[in-house]
Design an enzyme around this catalytic site. Sequence first.
Site, PDB file in Angstrom:
ATOM      1  N   LYS A 102       0.861  -1.190   0.000  1.00 20.83           N
ATOM      2  CA  LYS A 102       0.000   0.000   0.000  1.00 20.83           C
ATOM      3  C   LYS A 102       0.886   1.224   0.000  1.00 20.83           C
ATOM      4  CE  LYS A 102      -4.400   1.060   0.206  1.00 20.83           C
ATOM      5  NZ  LYS A 102      -5.551   0.247  -0.239  1.00 20.83           N
ATOM      6  N   ASP A 130      -7.000   4.279  -4.518  1.00 22.15           N
ATOM      7  CA  ASP A 130      -7.684   4.106  -3.228  1.00 22.15           C
ATOM      8  C   ASP A 130      -8.291   5.482  -2.941  1.00 22.15           C
ATOM      9  OD1 ASP A 130      -7.858   2.039  -0.823  1.00 22.15           O
ATOM     10  OD2 ASP A 130      -7.467   3.970   0.111  1.00 22.15           O
TER      11      ASP A 130
HETATM   12  P1  NDP Z   1     -12.833   7.676  -2.985  1.00 20.79           P
HETATM   13  O1  NDP Z   1     -11.772   8.667  -2.734  1.00 20.79           O
HETATM   14  O2  NDP Z   1     -13.367   7.490  -4.350  1.00 20.79           O
HETATM   15  O3  NDP Z   1     -14.082   7.990  -2.021  1.00 20.79           O
HETATM   16  C1  NDP Z   1     -13.941   8.097  -0.651  1.00 20.79           C
HETATM   17  C2  NDP Z   1     -15.271   8.505  -0.050  1.00 20.79           C
HETATM   18  O4  NDP Z   1     -15.189   8.438   1.365  1.00 20.79           O
HETATM   19  C3  NDP Z   1     -15.639   9.938  -0.404  1.00 20.79           C
HETATM   20  O5  NDP Z   1     -17.013  10.042  -0.514  1.00 20.79           O
HETATM   21  C4  NDP Z   1     -15.113  10.691   0.801  1.00 20.79           C
HETATM   22  O6  NDP Z   1     -15.697  11.962   1.024  1.00 20.79           O
HETATM   23  C5  NDP Z   1     -15.471   9.726   1.901  1.00 20.79           C
HETATM   24  N1  NDP Z   1     -14.688  10.006   3.096  1.00 20.79           N
HETATM   25  C6  NDP Z   1     -13.346  10.182   3.179  1.00 20.79           C
HETATM   26  N2  NDP Z   1     -12.975  10.463   4.428  1.00 20.79           N
HETATM   27  C7  NDP Z   1     -14.106  10.448   5.159  1.00 20.79           C
HETATM   28  C8  NDP Z   1     -14.383  10.657   6.527  1.00 20.79           C
HETATM   29  N3  NDP Z   1     -13.407  10.939   7.399  1.00 20.79           N
HETATM   30  N4  NDP Z   1     -15.665  10.540   6.927  1.00 20.79           N
HETATM   31  C9  NDP Z   1     -16.656  10.273   6.056  1.00 20.79           C
HETATM   32  N5  NDP Z   1     -16.452  10.067   4.745  1.00 20.79           N
HETATM   33  C10 NDP Z   1     -15.197  10.158   4.322  1.00 20.79           C
HETATM   34  O7  NDP Z   1     -12.299   6.316  -2.394  1.00 20.79           O
HETATM   35  P2  NDP Z   1     -12.797   4.819  -2.678  1.00 20.79           P
HETATM   36  O8  NDP Z   1     -14.262   4.801  -2.919  1.00 20.79           O
HETATM   37  O9  NDP Z   1     -11.885   4.231  -3.660  1.00 20.79           O
HETATM   38  O10 NDP Z   1     -12.467   4.122  -1.280  1.00 20.79           O
HETATM   39  C11 NDP Z   1     -13.439   4.039  -0.233  1.00 20.79           C
HETATM   40  C12 NDP Z   1     -13.033   2.942   0.726  1.00 20.79           C
HETATM   41  O11 NDP Z   1     -12.977   1.696   0.032  1.00 20.79           O
HETATM   42  C13 NDP Z   1     -11.648   3.101   1.358  1.00 20.79           C
HETATM   43  O12 NDP Z   1     -11.690   2.570   2.657  1.00 20.79           O
HETATM   44  C14 NDP Z   1     -10.760   2.247   0.481  1.00 20.79           C
HETATM   45  O13 NDP Z   1      -9.611   1.822   1.170  1.00 20.79           O
HETATM   46  C15 NDP Z   1     -11.700   1.093   0.190  1.00 20.79           C
HETATM   47  N6  NDP Z   1     -11.397   0.289  -0.982  1.00 20.79           N
HETATM   48  C16 NDP Z   1     -11.273   0.857  -2.218  1.00 20.79           C
HETATM   49  C17 NDP Z   1     -11.044   0.062  -3.314  1.00 20.79           C
HETATM   50  C18 NDP Z   1     -10.988   0.608  -4.695  1.00 20.79           C
HETATM   51  O14 NDP Z   1     -10.897  -0.188  -5.623  1.00 20.79           O
HETATM   52  N7  NDP Z   1     -11.053   1.907  -4.905  1.00 20.79           N
HETATM   53  C19 NDP Z   1     -10.863  -1.391  -3.184  1.00 20.79           C
HETATM   54  C20 NDP Z   1     -11.089  -1.891  -1.854  1.00 20.79           C
HETATM   55  C21 NDP Z   1     -11.325  -1.058  -0.808  1.00 20.79           C
HETATM   56  P3  NDP Z   1     -14.851  13.311   0.812  1.00 20.79           P
HETATM   57  O15 NDP Z   1     -14.765  13.489  -0.665  1.00 20.79           O
HETATM   58  O16 NDP Z   1     -15.632  14.369   1.516  1.00 20.79           O
HETATM   59  O17 NDP Z   1     -13.502  13.111   1.437  1.00 20.79           O
HETATM   60  O1  2IT Z   2      -7.947  -1.636  -0.827  1.00 20.23           O
HETATM   61  C1  2IT Z   2      -7.860  -2.131  -1.978  1.00 20.23           C
HETATM   62  O2  2IT Z   2      -7.981  -3.340  -2.187  1.00 20.23           O
HETATM   63  C2  2IT Z   2      -7.648  -1.213  -3.103  1.00 20.23           C
HETATM   64  N1  2IT Z   2      -7.582  -0.002  -2.902  1.00 20.23           N
HETATM   65  C3  2IT Z   2      -7.455  -1.754  -4.485  1.00 20.23           C
HETATM   66  C4  2IT Z   2      -6.037  -2.174  -4.698  1.00 20.23           C
HETATM   67  C5  2IT Z   2      -5.685  -2.589  -6.102  1.00 20.23           C
HETATM   68  O3  2IT Z   2      -4.490  -2.878  -6.290  1.00 20.23           O
HETATM   69  O4  2IT Z   2      -6.532  -2.633  -6.984  1.00 20.23           O
END
Ligand code: NDP
Ligand code: 2IT
Length: 444
Positions: free
Chosen positions: A126, A166
């Site tokens: 990461k 992420d």
């Molecule tokens: P994005 O940046 O696309 O979206 C993040 C979202 O979470 C935004 O709506 C953001 O709002 C909100 N957020 C961030 N900080 C806070 C907070 N302190 N309180 C409330 N809301 C908050 O990220 P992703 O959708 O990619 O990731 C979301 C989660 O999923 C993370 O935990 C990530 O690790 C996990 N994840 C992502 C993957 C991926 O493929 N992208 C894969 C597996 C897991 P704001 O814009 O206001 O900050």
């Molecule tokens: O938390 C996660 O699994 C991710 N942000 C996706 C990682 C990836 O390599 O696609």
Amino acid sequence: MSYVSEVYQTLCDKYPDEPEFLMAVNEVLNSIEPIIKANEARYRSIALLERMVEPERIISFRVPWIDDEGKVRVNRGFRVQFSSAIGPYKGGLRFHPSVNQGMMKFLGFEQIFKNSLTGLPIGGGKGGSDFDPHGKSDREVMLFCQSFMNELFKHIGADVDVPAGDIGVGAREVGYLYGQYKRLTGTYEGVLTGKGLSYGGSLARTEATGYGLLYITERMIREAGRTIEGCTVVVSGSGNVALHAIEKALAMGAKVVTASDSGGYIYDPDGINIELLKKIKLQDRARISRYAELVPSAEYHEGEKPWGVRCDIALPCAIQNEISKDDAETLIRNGCWCVAEGANMPSSLDAINVYLENSILFMPAKAANAGGVAVSALEMSQDSQRLSWTFEEVDERLKGIMNSIYDKVTSAAERYGCKGNFVIGANIAGFEKVAEAMEAQGIV
Ligand code: NDP
Ligand code: 2IT
């Protein structure tokens, strides 16, 4: 003291200022205790756990860049190359003000077992930075990404370490990072995933985490003799994961009534209009409060989380520790009977205990959100073959992977006498493959 407790205690003494990392390790170690006990002498003799909780390498670097006013800014960048036991380091990059070394270690550690569960050959890593893309111009984001890559490129490669997105790192950032890697190395290789379709990306990667979350949630609900159709769903977040989780939940006939960002949440009793929400978030990059300004049936709750809203299913898709013990109790009081984690570690350990004590159907992050990294691994395969598969082909493979994760998690739980406890199931099933590979490869 048991082997597991000894290792955990040493880690607490060594890294007292890394609470998220300690929490992630604590959960895994507690879950795998039965398998450790059964093999204790052998695992102790090769210091298996001590090696598993210590990253192979942490790269930490300065990221200087110049903002639109000509002011020099400095951020911290990280890449934690945690485990290459079962494949090249693989995991996302997070750009968020809260990023520090402990945060990166927690996410890298989780990634090891998640990636193992996918059944694909990817190790755990990461990275990220305390840079906040909110409110920055495209030019500033580009300059930051280029500076970040000026250091990172030395440490990654298609067969070495393959970052992705992420929080705060989406298609735009991956594009800038990829462009700079190509410029610095002169190679056109699959060094990042989540790339645009015009330069080596995979169809369905954008949707994969959210869709995968719903595939495994639907399976879990079906196996429990219920159906997702007609259920009321509460979602947090409105980023990549949340938007595609909402989209697929709607397609499955559920009604999604909330979404959020760090400012607050919206409640729309008529059901979220996903096309409008996507426009607000992806095109306009606006705050979620905008939705309530545009939709008469919706309310905006500033500074609040959505866990007090009556629902059947809760899908936390924003950030770690967003569901406390109190929130978990509130959810259950309001009728929630199923929780599946789109975000990484969104529920505190106390909240998880509340789910388990109340026999809530609960799928933990490692299993529930593994669809994203799984399709990243499929993107790596396509890049290596210099081929691209159709959306349907990738989506079918994603469904197959989420089903096989469900099978592994439930069967590991049963094997260790904890039927229905998918926390134990996911951790044991993820651990087994990594432990076997580490044993086979000697003390490295
Ligand atoms: P994005 O940046 O696309 O979206 C993040 C979202 O979470 C935004 O709506 C953001 O709002 C909100 N957020 C961030 N900080 C806070 C907070 N302190 N309180 C409330 N809301 C908050 O990220 P992703 O959708 O990619 O990731 C979301 C989660 O999923 C993370 O935990 C990530 O690790 C996990 N994840 C992502 C993957 C991926 O493929 N992208 C894969 C597996 C897991 P704001 O814009 O206001 O900050
Ligand atoms: O938390 C996660 O699994 C991710 N942000 C996706 C990682 C990836 O390599 O696609």
